[in-house]
Write a protein that holds these residues in place. Structure first.
Motif, PDB file in Angstrom:
ATOM      1  N   GLN A  16     -74.869 -33.569 -64.169  1.00  0.00           N
ATOM      2  CA  GLN A  16     -74.923 -33.006 -62.830  1.00  0.00           C
ATOM      3  C   GLN A  16     -75.843 -31.783 -62.776  1.00  0.00           C
ATOM      4  OE1 GLN A  16     -71.071 -32.017 -61.254  1.00  0.00           O
ATOM      5  NE2 GLN A  16     -71.913 -30.901 -59.500  1.00  0.00           N
ATOM      6  N   ARG A  17     -75.736 -30.918 -63.780  1.00  0.00           N
ATOM      7  CA  ARG A  17     -76.592 -29.733 -63.811  1.00  0.00           C
ATOM      8  C   ARG A  17     -78.062 -30.119 -63.993  1.00  0.00           C
ATOM      9  NH1 ARG A  17     -72.155 -27.783 -67.093  1.00  0.00           N
ATOM     10  NH2 ARG A  17     -70.931 -26.253 -65.904  1.00  0.00           N
ATOM     11  N   LEU A  18     -78.315 -31.124 -64.850  1.00  0.00           N
ATOM     12  CA  LEU A  18     -79.690 -31.576 -65.033  1.00  0.00           C
ATOM     13  C   LEU A  18     -80.276 -32.109 -63.729  1.00  0.00           C
ATOM     14  CD1 LEU A  18     -79.546 -33.442 -68.479  1.00  0.00           C
ATOM     15  CD2 LEU A  18     -80.697 -31.277 -67.985  1.00  0.00           C
ATOM     16  N   ARG A  19     -79.481 -32.869 -62.994  1.00  0.00           N
ATOM     17  CA  ARG A  19     -79.964 -33.422 -61.731  1.00  0.00           C
ATOM     18  C   ARG A  19     -80.208 -32.319 -60.713  1.00  0.00           C
ATOM     19  NH1 ARG A  19     -77.039 -39.104 -60.367  1.00  0.00           N
ATOM     20  NH2 ARG A  19     -78.749 -39.063 -58.875  1.00  0.00           N
ATOM     21  N   GLU A  20     -79.370 -31.286 -60.730  1.00  0.00           N
ATOM     22  CA  GLU A  20     -79.586 -30.158 -59.826  1.00  0.00           C
ATOM     23  C   GLU A  20     -80.894 -29.445 -60.158  1.00  0.00           C
ATOM     24  OE1 GLU A  20     -76.104 -27.813 -60.311  1.00  0.00           O
ATOM     25  OE2 GLU A  20     -74.861 -29.050 -58.993  1.00  0.00           O
ATOM     26  N   ARG A  21     -81.135 -29.223 -61.461  1.00  0.00           N
ATOM     27  CA  ARG A  21     -82.386 -28.574 -61.872  1.00  0.00           C
ATOM     28  C   ARG A  21     -83.597 -29.431 -61.489  1.00  0.00           C
ATOM     29  NH1 ARG A  21     -82.202 -27.325 -68.041  1.00  0.00           N
ATOM     30  NH2 ARG A  21     -84.372 -26.793 -67.536  1.00  0.00           N
ATOM     31  N   LEU A  22     -83.466 -30.744 -61.645  1.00  0.00           N
ATOM     32  CA  LEU A  22     -84.570 -31.634 -61.287  1.00  0.00           C
ATOM     33  C   LEU A  22     -84.837 -31.583 -59.782  1.00  0.00           C
ATOM     34  CD1 LEU A  22     -86.623 -33.784 -62.057  1.00  0.00           C
ATOM     35  CD2 LEU A  22     -84.810 -35.508 -61.866  1.00  0.00           C
ATOM     36  N   THR A  23     -83.773 -31.546 -58.996  1.00  0.00           N
ATOM     37  CA  THR A  23     -83.937 -31.464 -57.541  1.00  0.00           C
ATOM     38  C   THR A  23     -84.663 -30.179 -57.139  1.00  0.00           C
ATOM     39  OG1 THR A  23     -81.936 -32.783 -57.170  1.00  0.00           O
ATOM     40  CG2 THR A  23     -82.724 -31.429 -55.342  1.00  0.00           C
ATOM     41  N   LEU A  24     -84.248 -29.048 -57.723  1.00  0.00           N
ATOM     42  CA  LEU A  24     -84.883 -27.776 -57.408  1.00  0.00           C
ATOM     43  C   LEU A  24     -86.351 -27.760 -57.844  1.00  0.00           C
ATOM     44  CD1 LEU A  24     -82.027 -25.300 -58.393  1.00  0.00           C
ATOM     45  CD2 LEU A  24     -82.724 -25.991 -56.094  1.00  0.00           C
ATOM     46  N   CYS A  25     -86.632 -28.341 -59.012  1.00  0.00           N
ATOM     47  CA  CYS A  25     -88.003 -28.380 -59.509  1.00  0.00           C
ATOM     48  C   CYS A  25     -88.876 -29.253 -58.610  1.00  0.00           C
ATOM     49  CB  CYS A  25     -88.024 -28.892 -60.950  1.00  0.00           C
ATOM     50  SG  CYS A  25     -89.614 -28.714 -61.778  1.00  0.00           S
ATOM     51  N   ARG A  26     -88.328 -30.359 -58.141  1.00  0.00           N
ATOM     52  CA  ARG A  26     -89.069 -31.231 -57.219  1.00  0.00           C
ATOM     53  C   ARG A  26     -89.416 -30.476 -55.946  1.00  0.00           C
ATOM     54  NH1 ARG A  26     -85.730 -36.706 -56.523  1.00  0.00           N
ATOM     55  NH2 ARG A  26     -87.149 -36.815 -54.756  1.00  0.00           N
ATOM     56  N   ARG A  27     -88.469 -29.691 -55.426  1.00  0.00           N
ATOM     57  CA  ARG A  27     -88.738 -28.920 -54.217  1.00  0.00           C
ATOM     58  C   ARG A  27     -89.837 -27.887 -54.474  1.00  0.00           C
ATOM     59  NH1 ARG A  27     -82.522 -27.548 -52.322  1.00  0.00           N
ATOM     60  NH2 ARG A  27     -81.872 -29.706 -51.872  1.00  0.00           N
ATOM     61  N   ASP A  28     -89.778 -27.226 -55.629  1.00  0.00           N
ATOM     62  CA  ASP A  28     -90.785 -26.217 -55.955  1.00  0.00           C
ATOM     63  C   ASP A  28     -92.185 -26.835 -55.989  1.00  0.00           C
ATOM     64  OD1 ASP A  28     -88.803 -24.350 -56.129  1.00  0.00           O
ATOM     65  OD2 ASP A  28     -88.702 -24.334 -58.312  1.00  0.00           O
ATOM     66  N   VAL A  29     -92.304 -27.975 -56.679  1.00  0.00           N
ATOM     67  CA  VAL A  29     -93.617 -28.622 -56.795  1.00  0.00           C
ATOM     68  C   VAL A  29     -94.133 -29.038 -55.428  1.00  0.00           C
ATOM     69  CG1 VAL A  29     -94.829 -30.628 -57.721  1.00  0.00           C
ATOM     70  CG2 VAL A  29     -93.207 -29.400 -59.160  1.00  0.00           C
ATOM     71  N   SER A  30     -93.248 -29.610 -54.611  1.00  0.00           N
ATOM     72  CA  SER A  30     -93.660 -30.040 -53.275  1.00  0.00           C
ATOM     73  C   SER A  30     -94.139 -28.861 -52.436  1.00  0.00           C
ATOM     74  CB  SER A  30     -92.486 -30.744 -52.583  1.00  0.00           C
ATOM     75  OG  SER A  30     -92.836 -31.136 -51.272  1.00  0.00           O
ATOM     76  N   LYS A  31     -93.422 -27.742 -52.498  1.00  0.00           N
ATOM     77  CA  LYS A  31     -93.808 -26.562 -51.715  1.00  0.00           C
ATOM     78  C   LYS A  31     -95.104 -25.946 -52.241  1.00  0.00           C
ATOM     79  CE  LYS A  31     -89.074 -25.401 -50.332  1.00  0.00           C
ATOM     80  NZ  LYS A  31     -87.970 -24.403 -50.462  1.00  0.00           N
ATOM     81  N   LEU A  32     -95.280 -25.924 -53.563  1.00  0.00           N
ATOM     82  CA  LEU A  32     -96.500 -25.367 -54.135  1.00  0.00           C
ATOM     83  C   LEU A  32     -97.727 -26.185 -53.739  1.00  0.00           C
ATOM     84  CD1 LEU A  32     -95.249 -24.437 -57.725  1.00  0.00           C
ATOM     85  CD2 LEU A  32     -96.052 -22.840 -55.975  1.00  0.00           C
TER      86      LEU A  32
END
Length: 422
Positions: A152-168
């Motif tokens: 669950q924590r890994l998936r949360e980190r992946l979700t946040l990282c995906r958002r960061d890349v998309s925004k960047l």
């Protein structure tokens, strides 16, 4: 009878005296540990029905461990399962070592009582293996819970990282930052598409590593552009150098790239933009009137980033054709295209953003991209591309490295004849 069943019966003989456990608490742990025990959810429904026939809340040998429900009653408490289905799931529980059949002489399930109503002997299903394995089941349940929380924590980190890349990426496009953002977007979408619908922890970890690397690439590229603009706006910053106090090891460097200033092979000439004489000219006032000496006691020469000029792009591509497919649309027509391709290649070679940034600051962005292109040409002969780049950067800062011999060597290896470039 199987050896596994026999082992389960032997395990029931090792139950500690006075051991007891809450049957419903143990059942919840059993449901949690189901993936590791190899039982189905329907089999657990039958187990719940069997536990409901146990008269006490605490499983213990004192109260007996055999339940003897009829098929009709067992079917009712198993949500209306047919007798054939119940027998199949009971077999699963027996094979998993959670219950043991205690058969009567005629195969029926019943109980013998004394004159006072006390149970003398019962025939049915023994819950003794469940009590004997209570600690093991709770440990397995805790393991499954920990793995689920980790996922669950890994998936949360992946979700946040995906958002960061998309925004960047979105910010870079809106701000008009230089770079092949269409290719970066395609790579980002490919990473997202490759994630399975129900990924395992290993799959999520792999996807997270690749996504974090992409985010680091984007941040590094944007940061380099910001720093380049700041350096161009303030000429006093051109004399500042960053040196890593703990550089990577570069003990295995390619011999043909080891040539220092004053050791260019006879008959070879570099472009006037980077001749040996130019590289040796230094304003001694920047050294405080003193010249440092090398290991042999000779006076060494220093070099600032402004002194190392870029070679013609055509010559670089002639000597390093391997980097061309990494350009926008599979071609390189400008220095901007080469520098964008170098960012992609340096990640592929395992060169850290810090090492590449240091090379850009010491050599200049164009020359740093040229060195990456040269390393790509001989990647099969270089064990540590990051360590190699750091060593070249360190030598360039001391005035002991020139791009000329490196480019000439590669041009010669590629079968090109380069006499002089103007």
């Amino acid at each position: 009878m199987t050896l596994g069943m026999l082992a389960s019966q032997f395990a029931t003989q090792d139950i500690e005296d006075g051991k007891s456990v809450d049957k419903w608490k143990l059942y919840r742990a059993l449901c949690e540990a189901r993936p590791l025990l190899g039982v189905t959810d329907r089999a657990l429904a039958v187990m719940s029905a069997l536990l409901s026939f146990y008269p006490k809340d605490e499983l213990s040998e004192t109260n007996g461990l055999v339940v003897f429900p009829s098929n009709a009653q067992l079917s009712l408490r198993s949500h209306g399962m047919t007798e054939q289905t119940i027998r199949r799931h009971v077999a699963v529980l027996v094979e998993a070592g959670l219950i043991v059949r205690k058969d009567s002489p005629n195969g029926k399930r019943y109980v013998r009582r004394s004159g006072g109503g006390v149970i003398d002997e019962a025939f049915g299903f023994s819950l003794a293996p469940l009590l004997a394995r209570a600690d093991e089941i709770e440990h397995l349940a805790a393991q499954v819970t920990a793995e689920r929380l980790h996922l669950q924590r890994l998936r949360e980190r992946l979700t946040l990282c995906r958002r960061d890349v998309s925004k960047l990426i979105e910010a870079a496009v809106e701000e008009g930052a230089s770079g092949n953002w269409e290719m970066v977007t395609t790579h980002f979408r490919a990473l997202v598409t490759a994630i399975p619908r129900t990924p395992t922890a290993i799959e999520v970890t792999t996807a997270l590593d690749e996504m974090e690397m992409l985010r680091e690439e984007i941040v590094n590229q944007l940061e380099m552009q910001i720093k380049t603009k700041n350096m161009n706006g303030n000429p006093f910053q051109n004399d500042r150098h960053i040196q890593n106090s703990n550089p990577e090891s570069s003990s295995e460097l390619e011999p043909s790239f080891e040539q220092k200033l004053g050791k260019i092979p006879e008959g070879e000439q570099v472009a006037p933009a980077a001749t040996t004489d130019e590289l040796k000219r230094v304003d001694h006032r920047t050294l405080g009137g003193a010249k440092p000496k090398n290991a042999r006691g000779e006076q060494a020469h220093s070099m600032t980033p402004a002194r190392m000029k870029a070679f013609p792009l055509a010559l670089v591509l002639q000597a390093c054709p391997e980097i061309i497919p990494y350009g926008s649309g599979g071609a390189i027509s400008s220095w901007r295209d080469l520098m964008a391709a170098a960012v992609v290649v340096r990640s592929m070679l395992g060169v850290s953003p810090d090492a590449y940034q240091q090379a850009c600051e010491i050599l200049g962005p164009e020359n740093a991209a040229t060195v990456i292109a040269c390393i790509l040409e001989r990647a099969g002969h270089i064990n540590s591309a990051g360590g190699y780049l750091r060593d070249l950067t360190r030598r360039a800062e001391k005035g002991e490295f020139a791009l000329g011999p490196m480019i000439m060597a590669l041009a010669r290896a590629n079968g090109n004849s380069v006499r002089r470039v103007g």
